[in-house]
Design a protein around this motif. Structure first.
Motif, PDB file in Angstrom:
ATOM      1  N   PRO A   9       0.831  -1.220   0.000  1.00  0.00           N
ATOM      2  CA  PRO A   9       0.000   0.000   0.000  1.00  0.00           C
ATOM      3  C   PRO A   9       0.857   1.257   0.000  1.00  0.00           C
ATOM      4  O   PRO A   9       1.859   1.338   0.734  1.00  0.00           O
ATOM      5  N   ILE A  10       0.464   2.233  -0.802  1.00  0.00           N
ATOM      6  CA  ILE A  10       1.284   3.436  -0.968  1.00  0.00           C
ATOM      7  C   ILE A  10       1.420   4.218   0.331  1.00  0.00           C
ATOM      8  O   ILE A  10       2.453   4.845   0.573  1.00  0.00           O
ATOM      9  N   PHE A  11       0.391   4.170   1.185  1.00  0.00           N
ATOM     10  CA  PHE A  11       0.478   4.943   2.422  1.00  0.00           C
ATOM     11  C   PHE A  11       1.603   4.454   3.331  1.00  0.00           C
ATOM     12  O   PHE A  11       2.036   5.172   4.243  1.00  0.00           O
ATOM     13  N   LYS A  12       2.102   3.236   3.075  1.00  0.00           N
ATOM     14  CA  LYS A  12       3.195   2.704   3.894  1.00  0.00           C
ATOM     15  C   LYS A  12       4.463   3.536   3.754  1.00  0.00           C
ATOM     16  O   LYS A  12       5.343   3.495   4.619  1.00  0.00           O
ATOM     17  N   ILE A  13       4.562   4.270   2.640  1.00  0.00           N
ATOM     18  CA  ILE A  13       5.763   5.070   2.410  1.00  0.00           C
ATOM     19  C   ILE A  13       5.892   6.173   3.449  1.00  0.00           C
ATOM     20  O   ILE A  13       6.969   6.736   3.663  1.00  0.00           O
ATOM     21  N   SER A  14       4.779   6.499   4.136  1.00  0.00           N
ATOM     22  CA  SER A  14       4.809   7.527   5.171  1.00  0.00           C
ATOM     23  C   SER A  14       5.397   7.007   6.481  1.00  0.00           C
ATOM     24  O   SER A  14       5.672   7.800   7.385  1.00  0.00           O
ATOM     25  N   ASN A  15       5.567   5.692   6.583  1.00  0.00           N
ATOM     26  CA  ASN A  15       6.173   5.126   7.783  1.00  0.00           C
ATOM     27  C   ASN A  15       7.614   5.605   7.900  1.00  0.00           C
ATOM     28  O   ASN A  15       8.413   5.399   6.990  1.00  0.00           O
ATOM     29  N   ASN A  32       6.593  11.953  -1.014  1.00  0.00           N
ATOM     30  CA  ASN A  32       5.508  11.652  -0.083  1.00  0.00           C
ATOM     31  C   ASN A  32       4.380  10.908  -0.793  1.00  0.00           C
ATOM     32  O   ASN A  32       4.395  10.742  -2.018  1.00  0.00           O
ATOM     33  N   GLU A  33       3.410  10.464  -0.018  1.00  0.00           N
ATOM     34  CA  GLU A  33       2.308   9.658  -0.560  1.00  0.00           C
ATOM     35  C   GLU A  33       1.531  10.406  -1.635  1.00  0.00           C
ATOM     36  O   GLU A  33       1.161   9.841  -2.665  1.00  0.00           O
ATOM     37  N   SER A  34       1.281  11.694  -1.409  1.00  0.00           N
ATOM     38  CA  SER A  34       0.512  12.487  -2.364  1.00  0.00           C
ATOM     39  C   SER A  34       1.219  12.598  -3.707  1.00  0.00           C
ATOM     40  O   SER A  34       0.599  12.475  -4.767  1.00  0.00           O
ATOM     41  N   SER A  35       2.539  12.808  -3.687  1.00  0.00           N
ATOM     42  CA  SER A  35       3.308  12.917  -4.930  1.00  0.00           C
ATOM     43  C   SER A  35       3.313  11.595  -5.695  1.00  0.00           C
ATOM     44  O   SER A  35       3.240  11.576  -6.925  1.00  0.00           O
TER      45      SER A  35
END
Length: 257
Positions: A9-15, A32-35
């Motif tokens: 999941p892409i949101f994992k990159i925020s970890n 970041n996730e948005s980019s």
């Protein structure tokens, strides 16, 4: 790219720990996730689409369409495509995901036809679409009939798991006296960690009763068998009549034993 390939999941990159690890071993700054969603995913999609066309555009092909809801309650349609081959199973590709305003046979049929133009931008090869797979919902059956007008060779098959689910639901409807205690047992332990802890403490040799889930076929049958087992029922009866279950039994009298 690797995040998508390995279905992370892409949101994992925020970890922060994952981000630090990736920046350390890639020697770069992680977006970041948005980019990732607004910029990089579109780039990857445009790079991947020609590969999908090259792999399956010569056909014949099958298409699979499924609809689900996201966390916000929106209707999300997914279309998967692959080639039909007598030699070996084909590789499947997720062609597109789309948010639908409504979920009915018209929107599903329009969604299928619209995104086959993505596969064949110069014109859909209607004669190469031979198989349409979907669940057994009424609106997808209507969508399959609508697609047969445009794709004369197409055959519509529904998922066998849904047929099993309907059989299981029919069995449940035929035994309301069994369905009632099964439902009550589920209510006892649903979102009740204190009851679960007490049950495990008082009956360490006994597993928790199976939890029936209406959308998962055969789980009700498993719960019915688990709840009506004689040895388990005797122990469970003692648990129900114990002091810490008095308030619950007052709301649901005589539904279990």
């Amino acid at each position: 790219m690797g995040v998508l390939i390995f279905i992370i999941p892409i949101f994992k990159i925020s970890n922060p720990h994952l981000k630090t690890f990736l920046e350390k071993y890639t020697c770069g700054v992680m977006p970041n996730e948005s980019s990732l969603k607004k910029i990089y995913m579109k780039i990857i999609y445009k790079e991947t689409l020609p590969e999908i066309r090259k792999a399956i555009s010569n056909g014949p092909i099958w298409i699979f369409v499924d609809e689900t809801t996201d966390i916000e309650g929106r209707y999300i349609a997914n279309i998967i495509v692959g080639t039909l081959s007598i030699e070996a199973p084909s590789k499947s590709y997720l062609l597109n995901c789309e948010i639908l305003e409504k979920c009915n046979h018209e929107t599903i049929a329009r969604f299928d036809n619209q995104f086959l133009t993505v596969l064949w931008p110069m014109g859909i090869s209607h004669g190469k679409v031979l198989l349409f797979l979907s669940d057994a919902a009424g609106y997808t059956n209507k969508a399959g009939n609508a697609l047969k007008v445009l794709y004369l060779k197409i055959v519509h098959l529904t998922c066998l798991a849904h047929a099993f689910h309907r059989v299981a639901e029919t069995v449940r409807a035929q035994f309301p006296n069994v369905d009632q205690p099964v439902s009550t047992v589920k209510k006892i332990f649903l979102k009740a960690p204190s009851r679960i802890a007490i049950f495990k403490e008082t009956h360490p040799d006994l597993a928790l009763p199976p939890e029936p889930v209406i959308t998962r076929w055969s789980t009700w049958l498993d719960a019915a068998v688990g709840t009506t087992d004689i040895k388990k029922k005797k122990k469970f009866s003692s648990f129900i009549t114990s002091s810490h279950m008095t308030s619950f039994c007052g709301r649901y009298p005589q539904k279990i034993c």
